[in-house]
Design a protein around this motif. Structure first.
Motif, PDB file in Angstrom:
ATOM      1  N   LYS A  53      16.111   3.065  13.869  1.00  9.09           N
ATOM      2  CA  LYS A  53      15.493   2.543  12.639  1.00  9.09           C
ATOM      3  C   LYS A  53      16.529   2.512  11.512  1.00  9.09           C
ATOM      4  O   LYS A  53      17.083   3.539  11.141  1.00  9.09           O
TER       5      LYS A  53
ATOM      6  N   ASP B 284       9.295  -1.844  10.176  1.00  6.97           N
ATOM      7  CA  ASP B 284      10.510  -1.065  10.436  1.00  6.97           C
ATOM      8  C   ASP B 284      11.560  -2.019  10.979  1.00  6.97           C
ATOM      9  O   ASP B 284      11.282  -2.787  11.907  1.00  6.97           O
TER      10      ASP B 284
ATOM     11  N   GLY C 113       9.057  -0.827  -2.054  1.00 11.13           N
ATOM     12  CA  GLY C 113      10.190   0.100  -1.946  1.00 11.13           C
ATOM     13  C   GLY C 113      10.923  -0.142  -0.649  1.00 11.13           C
ATOM     14  O   GLY C 113      10.306  -0.209   0.421  1.00 11.13           O
ATOM     15  N   ILE C 114      12.238  -0.278  -0.735  1.00 11.57           N
ATOM     16  CA  ILE C 114      13.039  -0.582   0.454  1.00 11.57           C
ATOM     17  C   ILE C 114      14.192   0.409   0.527  1.00 11.57           C
ATOM     18  O   ILE C 114      14.931   0.602  -0.445  1.00 11.57           O
TER      19      ILE C 114
ATOM     20  N   SER D  40      12.257   9.307  -6.936  1.00 10.91           N
ATOM     21  CA  SER D  40      11.922   8.212  -6.034  1.00 10.91           C
ATOM     22  C   SER D  40      11.930   6.916  -6.844  1.00 10.91           C
ATOM     23  O   SER D  40      11.313   6.862  -7.919  1.00 10.91           O
ATOM     24  N   THR D  41      12.613   5.899  -6.344  1.00 13.57           N
ATOM     25  CA  THR D  41      12.618   4.616  -7.088  1.00 13.57           C
ATOM     26  C   THR D  41      11.213   4.028  -7.127  1.00 13.57           C
ATOM     27  O   THR D  41      10.856   3.330  -8.076  1.00 13.57           O
ATOM     28  N   ASN D  42      10.385   4.310  -6.112  1.00 15.68           N
ATOM     29  CA  ASN D  42       9.002   3.812  -6.161  1.00 15.68           C
ATOM     30  C   ASN D  42       8.229   4.455  -7.305  1.00 15.68           C
ATOM     31  O   ASN D  42       7.461   3.794  -7.998  1.00 15.68           O
TER      32      ASN D  42
ATOM     33  N   TRP E 127      18.846   2.083  -1.929  1.00 17.68           N
ATOM     34  CA  TRP E 127      17.519   2.631  -2.245  1.00 17.68           C
ATOM     35  C   TRP E 127      16.995   1.873  -3.448  1.00 17.68           C
ATOM     36  O   TRP E 127      17.505   2.042  -4.555  1.00 17.68           O
ATOM     37  N   LEU E 128      16.015   1.010  -3.250  1.00 19.88           N
ATOM     38  CA  LEU E 128      15.519   0.249  -4.409  1.00 19.88           C
ATOM     39  C   LEU E 128      14.032  -0.074  -4.303  1.00 19.88           C
ATOM     40  O   LEU E 128      13.445  -0.038  -3.213  1.00 19.88           O
ATOM     41  N   SER E 129      13.450  -0.391  -5.457  1.00 21.95           N
ATOM     42  CA  SER E 129      12.037  -0.783  -5.528  1.00 21.95           C
ATOM     43  C   SER E 129      11.905  -2.004  -6.424  1.00 21.95           C
ATOM     44  O   SER E 129      12.592  -2.105  -7.439  1.00 21.95           O
TER      45      SER E 129
ATOM     46  N   ALA F 225      13.604  12.857  -3.887  1.00 21.82           N
ATOM     47  CA  ALA F 225      12.293  12.981  -3.222  1.00 21.82           C
ATOM     48  C   ALA F 225      11.837  11.596  -2.778  1.00 21.82           C
ATOM     49  O   ALA F 225      10.759  11.129  -3.169  1.00 21.82           O
ATOM     50  N   GLY F 226      12.689  10.945  -1.980  1.00 19.10           N
ATOM     51  CA  GLY F 226      12.357   9.612  -1.468  1.00 19.10           C
ATOM     52  C   GLY F 226      11.087   9.683  -0.635  1.00 19.10           C
ATOM     53  O   GLY F 226      10.892  10.628   0.126  1.00 19.10           O
ATOM     54  N   ARG F 227      10.199   8.700  -0.836  1.00 20.75           N
ATOM     55  CA  ARG F 227       8.890   8.752  -0.173  1.00 20.75           C
ATOM     56  C   ARG F 227       8.815   7.747   0.957  1.00 20.75           C
ATOM     57  O   ARG F 227       9.243   6.599   0.821  1.00 20.75           O
ATOM     58  N   GLY F 228       8.230   8.148   2.090  1.00 19.81           N
ATOM     59  CA  GLY F 228       8.032   7.256   3.215  1.00 19.81           C
ATOM     60  C   GLY F 228       6.559   6.972   3.424  1.00 19.81           C
ATOM     61  O   GLY F 228       5.708   7.442   2.663  1.00 19.81           O
ATOM     62  N   ARG F 229       6.245   6.220   4.455  1.00 17.74           N
ATOM     63  CA  ARG F 229       4.845   5.923   4.764  1.00 17.74           C
ATOM     64  C   ARG F 229       4.172   7.175   5.303  1.00 17.74           C
ATOM     65  O   ARG F 229       4.813   8.070   5.823  1.00 17.74           O
TER      66      ARG F 229
HETATM   67  C1  BTN Z   1       9.058   4.526   5.762  1.00 20.30           C
HETATM   68  O1  BTN Z   1       8.434   5.591   5.897  1.00 20.30           O
HETATM   69  O2  BTN Z   1       9.549   3.955   6.726  1.00 20.30           O
HETATM   70  C2  BTN Z   1       9.203   3.923   4.386  1.00 20.30           C
HETATM   71  C3  BTN Z   1      10.411   4.439   3.657  1.00 20.30           C
HETATM   72  C4  BTN Z   1      10.628   3.773   2.305  1.00 20.30           C
HETATM   73  C5  BTN Z   1      11.837   4.329   1.588  1.00 20.30           C
HETATM   74  C6  BTN Z   1      12.165   3.604   0.321  1.00 20.30           C
HETATM   75  S1  BTN Z   1      13.718   4.092  -0.357  1.00 20.30           S
HETATM   76  C7  BTN Z   1      13.369   3.256  -1.846  1.00 20.30           C
HETATM   77  C8  BTN Z   1      11.906   3.463  -2.143  1.00 20.30           C
HETATM   78  N1  BTN Z   1      11.691   4.692  -2.885  1.00 20.30           N
HETATM   79  C9  BTN Z   1      10.988   5.586  -2.193  1.00 20.30           C
HETATM   80  O3  BTN Z   1      10.680   6.721  -2.601  1.00 20.30           O
HETATM   81  N2  BTN Z   1      10.653   5.080  -0.988  1.00 20.30           N
HETATM   82  C10 BTN Z   1      11.159   3.729  -0.817  1.00 20.30           C
END
Ligand code: BTN
Length: 261
Positions: free
Chosen positions: A129, A122, A145-146, A34-36, A78-80, A60-64
């Motif tokens: 989305k 969002d 993180g975006i 995950s970039t975050n 995919w960036l932070s 393993a990109g993370r969301g809210r």
């Molecule tokens: C959401 O749940 O809407 C937020 C998603 C955020 C995704 C971005 S992708 C780059 C950065 N790294 C992560 O692991 N998450 C954020």
């Protein structure tokens, strides 16, 4: 100085911006979890204001609210960004809204399409989305993180996201060059974080305001009409008995009663 000139559909898009701070230092990775996570570790080690981690793929990109963020190779941006705003505590609650507006403006700049924002951040186009934003605190800094979906086709999204998630390609027909979007995004983030006087513009983009909504808090759930945002970015929801509730981003989910938006 960042510069780009590229064709998006029939349109020639060009731009440049002086990276005063956003993206002055960039780490480019092929694959990360995950970039975050990587940016938070870098923040702990002293990354400067505006340091960016960008990856072609996240495993393993993370969301809210603990959700996953599906991030296939080269399918999206995919960036932070590590942020160390000078007046940190006043600025932090507004960062998600500033970032949402920055993403909407950057997408508009490179495609011509006009996305809307679902509170808090969002970015949506034609009811889908396009982008998710996750702001996390780390050692006195904030990591922004975006994730912007750029190239996916409808069938590329996992089944549970179909009909809800969309990409710039799906929704505008443009194959947007990733680097042009990155430059536009960093310029917009820099502009919005430097001048937090953006709420009137945010409100015109925000489709949640004026809508009937259901608010899901960890301990309770209620419906009402979203009447606006206050100067900290909290959503103001009037319930049927006339009570005005302040809804803070974070663990709360706000859903339109008329579908996703
Ligand atoms: C959401 O749940 O809407 C937020 C998603 C955020 C995704 C971005 S992708 C780059 C950065 N790294 C992560 O692991 N998450 C954020």
């Amino acid at each position: 100085m960042y510069q780009y000139m590229t064709d998006v559909g029939a349109k020639s898009v060009q731009g440049s911006f002086m990276a005063d701070w956003a993206g002055r230092v960039i780490r480019r990775e092929e694959v990360v979890d995950s970039t975050n996570r990587v940016a938070r570790q870098w923040a702990r080690e002293g990354a400067p204001h505006g340091a960016v981690v960008v990856a072609r793929q996240q495993l393993a990109g993370r969301g809210r609210r603990g959700n996953r963020w599906v991030s296939p190779k080269d399918a999206g941006l995919w960036l932070s960004i590590v942020l160390r705003p000078r007046v940190a505590s006043a600025v932090f609650p507004l960062l998600p809204l500033a970032a949402g507006l920055a993403v909407a403006d950057a997408c508009q700049q490179v495609t011509g399409a006009v996305p809307a924002i679902k509170w808090p951040n969002d970015v949506v186009l034609l009811g889908h989305k396009l982008c998710g934003i996750l702001v996390e605190g780390e050692s006195g800094a904030a990591v922004l993180g975006i994730g912007i979906n750029v190239r996916q086709r409808a069938e590329d999204f996992p089944e549970d996201l179909r009909g809800k998630a969309g990409s710039l390609f799906m929704l505008t027909g443009h194959d947007v060059p990733m680097r042009a979007l990155e430059v536009a995004l960093l310029a917009q983030v820099q502009r919005r974080v430097d001048d937090l006087d953006f709420l009137p513009e945010y409100v015109t983009r925000c489709v949640t305001i004026g809508a009937a909504v259901r608010v899901l808090e960890p301990q309770m759930e209620y419906t009402g009409v979203a009447e606006g945002v206050d100067d900290t970015g909290a959503l103001l929801v009037k319930t049927a008995d006339g009570t005005l509730r302040r809804v803070l981003a974070g663990d709360v989910s706000v859903r339109g009663l008329m579908g996703y938006v």
